[in-house]
Each structure stands twice: as structure tokens, then as C-alpha cells.
Design an enzyme around this catalytic site. Structure first.
Site, PDB file in Angstrom:
ATOM      1  N   HIS A 105       0.827  -1.279  -0.241  1.00  0.00           N
ATOM      2  CA  HIS A 105       0.029   0.177  -0.210  1.00  0.00           C
ATOM      3  C   HIS A 105       1.252   1.387  -0.177  1.00  0.00           C
ATOM      4  O   HIS A 105       1.978   1.256   0.360  1.00  0.00           O
ATOM      5  CB  HIS A 105      -1.150   0.002   1.098  1.00  0.00           C
ATOM      6  N   LYS A 140      -1.395  -7.918  -3.773  1.00  0.00           N
ATOM      7  CA  LYS A 140      -2.434  -7.361  -3.855  1.00  0.00           C
ATOM      8  C   LYS A 140      -1.811  -5.859  -4.190  1.00  0.00           C
ATOM      9  O   LYS A 140      -0.735  -5.594  -3.072  1.00  0.00           O
ATOM     10  CB  LYS A 140      -3.198  -7.513  -2.387  1.00  0.00           C
TER      11      LYS A 140
END
Length: 223
Positions: free
Chosen positions: A120, A146
Site C-alpha cells: 500500500h 494485492k
């Protein structure tokens, strides 16, 4: 034709009772998966975590997010990972950050849960080559890759769509209102999971669950 992409709703609450109450509400609203943010708990311990998971008894991602990627866990890295290790045979997925030590990721891979290796960046979107590198590393280490980035302009959001079109079994998100549409488009690329908001909003640009369900099942075919 209904979307096969699962809608996950994060739960970011600091007590066992609140986690369970919010979980029940999210399930009622139509969540497919719950993301249990262990780092939100006050003084989390393995006994409490197991009790929460068993009482909710619903498909779940266990996450104990690191501070540098938007998390709230206050303990050591070993303590953080040990709490995740307690979950690997109780939940469907465990999410651990790519920057974590490879030895910890290897331990998580020993459980029955699928591993989501995540990255992230709440400040920017890297160039496409760098994102490809990140995703390739994630796919080497776990079951699902992700990435989530903050866009500066529309071109940044298109980088995320390029990742979704290039890789299978990958979650890719462009955050903020500018990138919120990528959460919907994820289903058109057969991404395994996308994220919506229930009671708790844990990232900029999350769409509420009711709206997300409607958008995912909308027929966008152009004739």
C-alpha cells in the site's frame, strides 16, 4: 450474469463486542468476505482473536496491518506476525505486507488460509514497471497479490487497470474518489476480491456495500 468478484468489507473496531456487531451488520448488508483488522483492537491477544473468528463464523481475511502502510499495531514485528499465525487455520485468507520478512511470510504459507501479499502507498502511484516488479514479487511469495496506490491524476488510475488486465489472481486498487471506479472495474478483470465500506472506511475512495453490489452486477456490455 453476476460478478464472481467477492466483496470484502473491512472491520476496524477496538473491542471484541464491536467487531462482532459490525460483522453481523456487514453480513446482513451482503458482504461476501470480512476483513478483520486485528491492529484496530485494544491490546489484541490470540485468545480474543480466536473467539471473535469462531463467533462470527463467516469467510474472513485476517490482517494485522503494519503502521507504515496505514495500520495501528503497536507491538513488535514478531508479536504482529504471531497473532496472524494464530489465524492461519481459522480464516480463509491472511494478508501480510510484502515488506515483511520472508521468513514470516513462509510461516504463514504453512497454514490452510490463502496468503494475500500486499503493498500500500497512500502518497503516490509508482511507474508501471515498478508496479509490475512489486506484483511479480508478491506472486512469488503468496497466493494472491494485492497493490493499492494513491493517484495524482487519471493516468495513475489506468496503471491499476493495466495490472488487472495483465495478471490473474490479483487485487489492484487506485484509492481516493478519483480511483474509486477501479474498485468496480476489478470485477470485469476477474479480480478475486474488491473492497467496499460498511460501518468502517479504512481507505480513501471505498464505496458503500449496497452501491458496490449494484455496480458489480450491472451489465456494461457495449453492443
Amino acid at each position: 450474469m453476476y460478478s464472481q468478484t467477492k466483496i470484502a468489507i473491512p472491520i476496524f473496531q477496538n473491542t471484541k463486542e464491536a467487531v462482532i456487531a459490525v460483522a453481523e451488520d456487514c453480513i446482513d448488508k451482503g458482504a461476501d468476505v470480512l476483513e478483520f483488522r486485528i491492529d484496530a483492537l485494544d491490546n489484541p491477544n490470540s485468545k480474543e482473536i480466536k473467539e471473535i473468528i469462531e463467533e462470527i463464523n463467516f469467510p474472513m481475511i485476517a490482517t494485522n496491518r503494519i503502521a507504515s502502510e496505514g495500520g495501528s499495531f503497536k507491538g513488535s514485528e514478531e508479536e504482529r506476525v504471531n497473532l496472524l499465525l494464530e489465524c492461519i487455520d481459522l480464516v480463509d485468507y491472511v494478508d501480510i505486507e510484502l515488506q515483511s520478512d520472508d521468513k514470516y511470510i513462509s510461516l504463514l504459507n504453512e497454514g490452510s488460509a490463502k496468503t494475500i501479499i500486499s503493498y500500500h502507498d497512500f502518497e503516490k502511484t509508482p511507474n508501471l514497471d515498478e508496479i509490475y516488479y512489486i506484483v511479480e514479487k508478491e506472486k512469488e511469495l503468496g497466493d494472491i497479490a494485492k497493490v493499492a496506490f494513491m493517484p495524482k491524476d487519471l493516468d495513475d488510475t489506468l496503471k491499476v487497470l493495466a495490472i488487472l488486465s495483465h495478471y490473474s489472481n490479483t487485487i489492484a486498487i487506485s484509492m481516493s474518489d478519483l480511483g474509486s471506479y477501479t474498485r468496480v472495474m476489478a470485477s470485469k478483470f476477474n479480480s478475486p476480491i474488491t473492497f467496499a465500506a460498511g460501518t468502517d472506511v479504512t481507505a480513501p475512495g471505498q464505496i458503500d456495500i449496497e452501491t458496490m453490489k449494484s455496480l458489480l452486477n450491472m451489465d456494461l456490455t457495449i453492443e
